[in-house]
Every structure is written in C-alpha cells, then in structure tokens.
Design an enzyme around this catalytic site. Structure first.
Site, PDB file in Angstrom:
ATOM      1  N   GLY A  51      21.903   3.711   5.580  1.00  0.00           N
ATOM      2  CA  GLY A  51      22.384   4.295   6.831  1.00  0.00           C
ATOM      3  C   GLY A  51      21.632   5.561   7.220  1.00  0.00           C
ATOM      4  NE  ARG A  52      21.925   8.906   1.839  1.00  0.00           N
ATOM      5  CZ  ARG A  52      22.731   7.998   1.318  1.00  0.00           C
ATOM      6  NH1 ARG A  52      23.649   7.415   2.067  1.00  0.00           N
ATOM      7  NH2 ARG A  52      22.625   7.629   0.050  1.00  0.00           N
TER       8      ARG A  52
ATOM      9  CG  HIS B  15      21.285  37.266  16.270  1.00  0.00           C
ATOM     10  ND1 HIS B  15      21.116  38.624  16.458  1.00  0.00           N
ATOM     11  CD2 HIS B  15      20.103  36.692  16.587  1.00  0.00           C
ATOM     12  CE1 HIS B  15      19.886  38.844  16.901  1.00  0.00           C
ATOM     13  NE2 HIS B  15      19.253  37.693  16.985  1.00  0.00           N
TER      14      HIS B  15
ATOM     15  CD  GLU C 181      26.371   9.439   3.210  1.00  0.00           C
ATOM     16  OE1 GLU C 181      27.501   9.686   3.637  1.00  0.00           O
ATOM     17  OE2 GLU C 181      25.575   8.693   3.808  1.00  0.00           O
TER      18      GLU C 181
ATOM     19  CD  GLU D   5      35.426   7.614  10.970  1.00  0.00           C
ATOM     20  OE1 GLU D   5      35.186   6.439  10.609  1.00  0.00           O
ATOM     21  OE2 GLU D   5      35.528   8.557  10.175  1.00  0.00           O
TER      22      GLU D   5
ATOM     23  CE  LYS E 281      33.487   5.500   4.743  1.00  0.00           C
ATOM     24  NZ  LYS E 281      32.488   4.447   4.710  1.00  0.00           N
TER      25      LYS E 281
ATOM     26  CE  LYS F 181      23.140  -1.023   5.123  1.00  0.00           C
ATOM     27  NZ  LYS F 181      22.638  -0.294   3.963  1.00  0.00           N
TER      28      LYS F 181
HETATM   29  O1  LIG Z   1      26.782   2.501   9.909  1.00  0.00           O
HETATM   30  P1  LIG Z   1      28.139   2.438   9.354  1.00  0.00           P
HETATM   31  O2  LIG Z   1      28.352   1.258   8.454  1.00  0.00           O
HETATM   32  O3  LIG Z   1      29.163   2.471  10.458  1.00  0.00           O
HETATM   33  O4  LIG Z   1      28.367   3.694   8.448  1.00  0.00           O
HETATM   34  C1  LIG Z   1      28.275   4.983   8.967  1.00  0.00           C
HETATM   35  C2  LIG Z   1      28.088   6.002   7.892  1.00  0.00           C
HETATM   36  O5  LIG Z   1      29.180   5.969   7.002  1.00  0.00           O
HETATM   37  C3  LIG Z   1      28.737   6.204   5.679  1.00  0.00           C
HETATM   38  O6  LIG Z   1      28.843   5.039   4.952  1.00  0.00           O
HETATM   39  C4  LIG Z   1      29.526   7.294   5.026  1.00  0.00           C
HETATM   40  O7  LIG Z   1      30.871   7.163   5.256  1.00  0.00           O
HETATM   41  C5  LIG Z   1      27.282   6.618   5.835  1.00  0.00           C
HETATM   42  O8  LIG Z   1      26.540   6.414   4.736  1.00  0.00           O
HETATM   43  C6  LIG Z   1      26.882   5.820   7.016  1.00  0.00           C
HETATM   44  O9  LIG Z   1      25.704   6.288   7.559  1.00  0.00           O
END
Ligand SMILES: O=P(O)(O)OC[C@H]1O[C@](O)(CO)[C@@H](O)[C@@H]1O
Length: 534
Positions: free
Chosen positions: A260-261, A377, A346, A208, A503, A202
C-alpha cells in the site's frame, strides 16, 4: 564479517565516538565532504553533517555488508518473497521500470502486465482530459475525487500537491477520513455532472474508504441519471472481485506484490495521471527508475539509500536517538513528512526478526516534520535546545517552478543545519549579552538560556528544481533507505500487522454502540463508550 560481528564492531566504535564533535571531523578527515556527498538521480545528498567519524561511518556500513545488502537487494529486484510473513514479492520497482524490463514476482513474469495497465491508465487519463470520456450527461469531467486512506491516499496527495498546475484543467481532491467533515468539505462546490470519483483501496475492505465510497456514490446518484452513473465511479484495487460489488464503471487493478505505502506508482496514481497528464506521471516514474538504478548499481559506500540508512542506524542504535525530523524547504513538499511517517513507521516500526526473535535494540525512529520555514517557528526550539538530539533531514529546492531562485529558503535551511551543528557556547552567549549592554550579573543569569549545545546532526538533500523526475527520485530514495534498514534490523518492512488489532476492536466497539449492547471492556473504555453514547 557476519552481521553479529558487525554489530559488535559497530557498538564499540559508537561507544568510543559518542562524544565527538561533528564539526571537528571536517579537519580530522579532509575527504569527509566529498566522500559523504553523493549525486543520485538528480539529487545531491550531503551526509557530512552526520554525527559519525570516518570509522563510525565505516562501522555502520559494515552492518550493510554484514547483512549482505547486495544479496538482499538482488532478492528484492528478483521478485523473491522478501515480504516473508505474507509470502509476497515486493516489486514497486517493476511499476516504474523502463521499457524492456523483465521483472518476475515469485518467478511469474509481470512486466507485460505492468505495461498493459500503465497504457490503460494513460489512455483513460487522456480520454478524461480530452473529454472523450465524459459523465452521464455528456459533460466533461472537471474534478476527480480520490477516495482512499493510508498508502491509497498519502502518495497521490503528496504528488498532487508537489506537481499540480496552479490552475488545473482537472482538479484532484482527496477524501481519507471517515469523519464526514472531510467528504462534506471536499464535495462543497462540486457539480456531480462533472465529478469523477476514484475509489482506491488495495483490499477493498477498508472501513473508512468503503464508507466514503458509499457517501460519494449516494451524492452522485442523487443528481445523475441511473444510466451512466457508473461512468463517474472508478475502482482501483488489488481485489477487483470486491470492487465489483460497488458497480464501478471501470476497475484498474494492481497486484499483491505492490505494498500500500509503495503503491503510488501503480494504478493508485490514476487520479494524478488524470490531473497532471499521463506524460508528467510517466516522468515521475522515470525519476524513480533512475533512483532504482542508482540503488541497484552504486557501490555501497557511494549508494545514497544505503548511506542514509547507515546514518539513521548510527543515530538510532549507535547514539540512542529515537526521533528524526523532516523539513522540506518547499511549500509544494508540505505533505512529505506525512508521507514519510507512513512509509517509514508502518514499514519499520517493528520489533520481531525473521526468525521470530525480538530485535535486541531500537528500530524505526519517530518521524515527524513540517515544511520549512514553518517548522522553525514551531518545534525547532526543541531541536536546538531540548535535552534530546533529534537528527534532521533538510530538503532544499534551488529554484521554483517559475525558475526563480529561492535564496531566503536556502538561507534558512542552511542556517538551521549550521546552527544545529555549531551551537553557541556559554561564553559566546555571555559575550553577546555584554556587547548588547547587559550588566555582568544579568549576562551571567541569561547566558545559560541563550546557549545552544550544538553537535546536532542533519542530512541535506538538494535538488535544482522540483520536477516529476526529482520527486520520483526523492520518494524512491526513501523507499530504498527503509528497505536497507529493514534488512539490517532483520525485520519485515513490508507487512503491517500492527494496524490490525485496533481495526478489529473498532469494529467490535462500533457494533456495540450501534446495538446498544456493550460487552465488558476495561473500566476506562466502558465509561467512555457510555459517555459518548449518552
Ligand atoms: O488500500 P487499502 O486496502 O484500503 O488500505 C489502506 C491502508 O491501510 C493500511 O493497511 C493500514 O491500515 C495501510 O497499509 C494501507 O495503505
């Protein structure tokens, strides 16, 4: 009754009802099963094994009334700034709306744009699937590597696992972790000529994802002609200007009113639209739209997301239960708990209200789970005999994709729910031991260990089949449950400031490790940095 008065009433019913036995409520209230079983968008939701009495359920629903859920819901669907710390509308429902819808975000019409992006996605997905959209050397794409994390990963992963054909024409693989191992494993056996990388972020600033995008790009560039490389590299983002830096061959955009979620319904679902086909993806949107309609139109006492939120609040705030488990009795829903962890924790793992004051009580429980029967289990021992009560959601699918009934799965899910509720008394445990031939003294010694306190609540969610429609409805059900809870707790379910501090500190520590110049930290952190950098 206002919200404060509703909480007062809730607290007093909860204090009174703390000791009631769930199973006794069926006799005390003959309508209980029918009143607490709701059909919505192809799902059957049975909340009759929850811990509440009729008055308890009404007191929990009283909170929904006190919080003016109908008005809040109207603000949500009306595109008002319900994300009040970021001043944004929250319109994932607009992404799956049926033709003719007219959603507005902060007054600005959005449905036309949604339709255009949906069409562009479908056209592109069709072209990739037919081979019209091919790679740099003219070969058709065989694999999509979806790079993203959090909300840009968990939803599409859940959907792909749930709906992927057993031998897909185009396989979708996922990379989220910054650990090289995941990228290495994902790329193993893939041919760059037939691999399409879709980078989903987003913000297009997530460490990452950018690191993994870079790796994937290098892997492609090492094998493909420069000319046409960009055909293998697609961006999905709400920040297209940042995606341009990565020279994506094409960028699919979504807006900041998509959290995002909550984003799998947007272009974030592109990989799934390609792998499953756009028609199937559309059916998932339709299932979610049906749940949206149910949430918008059903009266609160027959409204599945509202009742599920009320049950959660009864458990958390009425009875002090701080965790909930999710057990989908379907291998294809094996990522459901991981998805819900983010969606729920979240969204509602917060403690500050709309006016800046602390929430004077507990909010989101810890959500965890595994597919049934695997979880049985593993951690179910604690659910049955641990000192704490952990409510459970049992998700049961009647027939598999081959239309085969799954009685062993039903039996296990129903047995677990019944066992959690019924338990086993000391006397019954002792009688069993005697019947099995144990001497009375030995039976006395062992019986406490074989006793189950019972009275542990659960919700059952049934679907006839796991289809795109029922999957869409299931996800939307939980999304709306989260929203209702947030309104009752008066928190903002749609920001996530809590992830920012770590972060920023990771960026600082990484800079220190890379430069070899560490700034003072607490003694433990300093020692660990030194140890790792040796
Ligand atoms: O889509 P992006 O901006 O890479 O963010 C990834 C995820 O990181 C977050 O901001 C949490 O670190 C989430 O809310 C989001 O879904």
């Amino acid at each position: 009754m206002d919200l404060d008065a509703a909480w007062t009433a809730f607290d007093s019913v909860a204090a009174r009802d703390r000791g009631v036995r769930i199973v006794d409520q069926f006799a005390a209230d003959p309508d209980r099963l029918s009143r607490l079983t709701v059909e919505a968008a192809g799902l059957t939701i049975d909340l009759s094994k929850q811990s509440w009495t009729r008055e308890g359920m009404e007191a929990a629903l009283g909170l929904a009334h006190g919080a003016e859920i109908e008005a809040a819901r109207a603000r949500l669907f009306g595109g008002e700034a319900v994300n009040f710390t970021e001043g944004r509308a929250v319109l994932h429902a607009a992404l799956r709306a049926r033709p003719g819808a007219d959603y507005r975000a902060l007054g600005e019409p959005v449905s036309r744009e949604v339709k255009a992006v949906r069409k562009a996605m479908a056209d592109y997905a069709r072209a990739v699937r037919s081979g019209d959209e091919a790679g740099a050397t003219g070969k058709p794409f065989r694999t999509v590597v979806h790079v993203g994390i959090g909300g840009s990963d968990l939803g599409p992963r859940l959907v792909w696992d749930a709906l992927a054909p057993r031998t897909p024409d185009i396989e979708v693989r996922f990379v989220a972790n910054i650990d090289r191992a995941e990228m290495d494993q994902t790329l193993t056996g893939l041919d760059p000529e037939t691999t399409l990388v879709i980078v989903v972020s987003k913000t297009f600033t997530t460490q990452e994802t950018l690191a993994n995008a870079e790796l994937a790009r290098r892997w492609l560039a090492a094998a493909l002609p420069v000319d046409g490389l960009d055909r293998h590299f697609i961006g999905v983002t709400a920040a297209p200007q940042l995606a341009e830096r990565f020279a994506c061959g094409r960028t699919f955009a979504f807006r900041d009113w998509v959290g995002g979620r909550y984003s799998l319904w947007s272009a974030v679902g592109l990989s799934c639209a390609i792998g499953l086909g756009p028609e199937l993806f559309q059916r998932m949107l339709d299932g979610a739209a049906d749940m949206d309609a149910h949430f918008r139109d059903a009266p609160l006492e027959r409204n599945a997301p509202v009742l599920m939120a009320a049950a959660e609040i009864w458990n958390v705030n009425g009875l002090g239960r701080s965790a909930r488990t999710v057990a989908p009795y379907a291998h294809r829903l094996r990522r459901l708990a991981a998805f819900l962890q983010q969606l729920e924790m979240e969204s509602n793992g917060k403690r500050i209200r709309d006016d800046g004051s602390p929430v004077p009580r507990q909010t989101c429980p810890v959500v965890f789970g595994e597919p049934g029967t695997n979880g049985q289990h593993a951690f179910f021992q604690q659910l049955h005999q641990g000192p704490e009560t952990v409510p459970a959601d049992f998700v049961v699918v009647a027939r598999d994709e081959e239309d085969r009934p799954q009685p062993a799965l039903w039996a296990n899910a129903l047995a677990q729910a019944e066992a959690l509720m019924m338990g086993k008394s000391l006397k019954a445990a002792r009688d069993e031991l005697i019947a099995a031939g144990h001497a009375p003294a030995e039976a006395d010694r062992l019986a406490p260990h074989k006793t189950f306190p019972g009275n542990r609540p659960s919700t059952a969610i049934l679907m006839e089949r796991l289809t795109p429609e029922t999957l869409g409805a299931l996800i939307a059900l939980y999304e709306h449950k989260v929203f209702v809870e947030g309104v009752i707790w008066r928190i903002n379910s749609f920001d996530q400031w809590g992830v920012e501090l770590g972060k920023a500190m990771a960026r600082t520590i990484l800079g220190e490790i890379e430069s070899g110049q560490s700034r003072p930290h607490d003694p433990s952190t300093t020692a660990l940095i030194d140890r790792l950098s040796e």
